[in-house]
Write an enzyme that holds these catalytic residues in place. Structure first.
Site, short mmCIF file in Angstrom:
data_model
loop_
_atom_site.label_atom_id
_atom_site.label_comp_id
_atom_site.label_asym_id
_atom_site.label_seq_id
_atom_site.Cartn_x
_atom_site.Cartn_y
_atom_site.Cartn_z
N ASP A 70 -15.54 -3.65 -0.57
CA ASP A 70 -15.11 -3.32 0.66
C ASP A 70 -16.24 -3.44 1.65
O ASP A 70 -16.90 -2.44 1.50
CB ASP A 70 -14.33 -2.32 0.82
CG ASP A 70 -12.96 -2.24 -0.06
OD1 ASP A 70 -12.69 -3.35 -0.49
OD2 ASP A 70 -12.74 -1.08 -0.80
N ASP A 112 0.97 -1.08 0.07
CA ASP A 112 0.21 0.03 -0.19
C ASP A 112 0.93 1.20 0.09
O ASP A 112 1.95 1.21 0.79
CB ASP A 112 -0.78 0.09 1.17
CG ASP A 112 -1.82 -1.01 1.36
OD1 ASP A 112 -2.04 -1.88 0.06
OD2 ASP A 112 -2.71 -1.17 2.28
#
Length: 238
Positions: free
Chosen positions: A129, A8
């Protein structure tokens, strides 16, 4: 099943968050390229990369990082975060990215997903998500009234071949995957499901494999040392 080690990126740095909270961001590696090459050495074929700045503000501020990894390693790069237009999809795919992930736009602009799938087929993935079963958007800062299995069915019906599913309550916590929700989404649609969030040990890899998932993303577990990437890849192929 394939294993996708994760990097990330926030402000150009390799970081991890806990439950998507930007305030918990902490640096986990000095060099994204050294980290990616380490994944290659362990036997990885894919890498999952997320633009945290992009997810929050719909930018492509860190795009050079992903294009660099795609160009200068043998890894197939999957990128998500901030992909809100067909131009951004085109920019990444023409630059050597193997698969792009459309997240928030899948809820707010499903036409984008339709257009992208029509143009690029299985190089398009959708990120779903969920927070308490409902889809979160805008870098997980907003929660919709759409149930995760409903969105999965809709996306699968319009031709999406890959869905990355994250239970936000598990992400970055090393608390184990949410096997129940993964089973639900895998059974709800025909798309290939990639599990994300909560992977802690090799047992989580085994669970995902037993569920018949297409892939599993590993992030914090690799950086904290609770999971060995080479061992995970070996287990996934047996």
């Amino acid at each position: 099943m394939i294993i996708l080690p994760a990097i990330d990126i926030k402000d150009g740095n390799c970081v991890r968050l806990v439950k998507g909270d930007y305030g918990t961001a902490h640096k986990v590696a000095d060099s994204y390229m050294d980290t990616a090459l380490g994944f290659v050495k362990a036997g990885a074929e894919w890498i999952h990369m997320v633009d945290l700045d992009g997810a929050k503000d719909a930018s492509t501020a860190n795009k050079d990082v992903y294009l660099d990894v795609a160009k200068n390693t043998s890894l197939k790069v999957e990128v998500g975060g901030g992909i809100r237009s067909l131009d951004t999809v085109e920019m990444y795919l023409s630059g050597g990215i193997s698969r792009v992930i459309i997240g928030s736009a899948a809820v707010k602009n499903p036409q984008l997903v339709k257009d992208a799938v029509k143009e690029y087929g299985d190089r398009i993935a959708v990120g779903i998500d969920a927070k308490n079963g409902y889809v979160a958007t805008e870098g997980w800062l907003e929660t919709s009234d759409v149930h995760f299995t409903d969105l999965a069915k809709t996306m699968s019906d319009i031709g999406v071949k890959y869905i990355i599913f994250t239970d936000i309550s598990k992400d970055g916590t090393l608390s184990g995957v949410n096997a129940q929700q993964l089973k639900q989404i895998n059974e709800a649609c025909s798309a290939n499901i990639i599990a994300s969030g909560g992977v802690h040990t090799i047992e989580d890899i085994k669970i995902c494999k037993q569920l018949g998932l297409y892939g599993t993303i590993c992030g914090k577990s690799l950086y904290s040392g609770t999971l060995d990437l080479a061992e995970a890849i070996k287990e996934s192929r047996e």
